[in-house]
Design an enzyme around this catalytic site. Structure first.
Site, PDB file in Angstrom:
ATOM      1  N   THR A  14     -61.861  13.303   2.637  1.00 30.40           N
ATOM      2  CA  THR A  14     -63.212  13.429   3.675  1.00 30.40           C
ATOM      3  C   THR A  14     -62.834  13.453   5.012  1.00 30.40           C
ATOM      4  OG1 THR A  14     -63.648  11.179   3.589  1.00 30.40           O
ATOM      5  CG2 THR A  14     -64.422  11.997   1.974  1.00 30.40           C
ATOM      6  N   ALA A  59     -60.126   8.560   3.281  1.00 32.16           N
ATOM      7  CA  ALA A  59     -61.567   8.204   4.243  1.00 32.16           C
ATOM      8  C   ALA A  59     -60.816   7.788   5.551  1.00 32.16           C
ATOM      9  CB  ALA A  59     -62.199   6.854   3.745  1.00 32.16           C
ATOM     10  N   ILE A  84     -56.010   5.935   3.384  1.00 35.25           N
ATOM     11  CA  ILE A  84     -56.373   5.728   4.735  1.00 35.25           C
ATOM     12  C   ILE A  84     -56.022   7.128   5.534  1.00 35.25           C
ATOM     13  CG2 ILE A  84     -56.407   4.420   6.809  1.00 35.25           C
ATOM     14  CD1 ILE A  84     -57.806   3.002   4.321  1.00 35.25           C
ATOM     15  N   LYS A  85     -56.855   7.847   6.219  1.00 38.17           N
ATOM     16  CA  LYS A  85     -56.678   9.021   6.859  1.00 38.17           C
ATOM     17  C   LYS A  85     -56.439   8.526   8.451  1.00 38.17           C
ATOM     18  CE  LYS A  85     -58.047  13.623   6.287  1.00 38.17           C
ATOM     19  NZ  LYS A  85     -59.209  14.553   6.048  1.00 38.17           N
ATOM     20  N   VAL A  86     -55.257   8.775   8.942  1.00 35.09           N
ATOM     21  CA  VAL A  86     -55.207   8.553  10.376  1.00 35.09           C
ATOM     22  C   VAL A  86     -54.737   9.809  11.172  1.00 35.09           C
ATOM     23  CG1 VAL A  86     -54.528   6.056  10.124  1.00 35.09           C
ATOM     24  CG2 VAL A  86     -52.794   7.829  10.164  1.00 35.09           C
TER      25      VAL A  86
END
Ligand code: E4P
Length: 217
Positions: A27, A56, A82-84
């Site tokens: 997402t 996310a 975790i998307k960074v």
């Protein structure tokens, strides 16, 4: 090749998951906006449904605030990835989040050097954006190929997650070049099954079968 679906639409995810096609979900803030839901609620619902990693994205741009958001997202479920973003603060956060035992997807990658940095920061996934490069008349597939070569040269474990996929042909090309994962919009994922000769052949078989008057079982 693993298939992730690139959407926050729970109904679409359920349909594809029931078909057994999904290895994960990605997402982003724009997809959360489109879903109309709260990021925590939408992410929780997806994580309960799908076994694989569910990306996310943090929305902070500064390291400590990124870490606060990352920890809040991580609390939602064990399979939250975790998307960074691919910035210096994002890379620092990547290393720190990985050391806390979470998967990290480094997003918004548009160059091989960026991908090299993400691998050195210990990223679980690197997301090169194919379609957005193609939009600028730059060959997105060349980037996949460059990253594959660099990661293989140094045995990096970071998985290449082909993102911003727009067509079935993008999926095929990314697979041929050795991308580990493709994150694909629902409509494009379903389009992979389509071939006019399959439809035509099935129609002919069914017509002949009807003429036999038989029934199996
Ligand atoms: C990747 O994780 C992104 O969510 C996505 O693939 C972006 O695609 P777009 O360029 O179609 O917005």
């Amino acid at each position: 090749m693993k298939f992730f679906v690139d959407t926050a639409d729970v109904k679409e995810i359920r349909e594809l998951n029931d078909l057994g096609l999904l290895d994960g979900v990605t997402t982003n803030p724009s997809l959360i906006l489109k879903s109309g839901g709260k990021i925590e609620d939408v992410t929780r619902e997806i994580c309960e449904m799908v076994d694989g990693p569910v990306s996310a994205e943090v929305t902070a741009t500064e390291y400590s605030e990124m870490m606060r958001e990352a920890r809040a997202l991580a609390k939602i479920a064990d399979n939250v990835c975790i998307k960074v973003p691919l910035t210096l603060d994002g890379l620092k956060a990547c290393r720190a989040i990985r050391s806390e035992g979470r998967l990290v997807n480094v997003t918004l990658c548009f160059s091989a050097n960026q991908a090299l940095l993400a691998a050195k920061a210990g990223a679980s996934f690197i997301s090169p954006f194919i379609g957005r490069l193609d939009d600028m008349n730059i060959d997105g597939m060349e980037l996949i190929s460059e990253i594959r070569t660099i990661y293989d040269n140094y045995d990096f474990n970071t998985e290449i997650l082909a993102a911003s996929i727009r067509t079935a042909n993008h999926v095929k090309q990314a697979a041929m070049l050795g991308a580990d994962v493709a994150t694909v919009p629902p409509a494009t994922l379903k389009a992979l099954v389509k071939h006019p000769l399959t439809d035509k052949g099935l129609e002919a078989f069914l017509a002949d079968w009807a003429k036999t008057g038989q029934k199996i079982g």
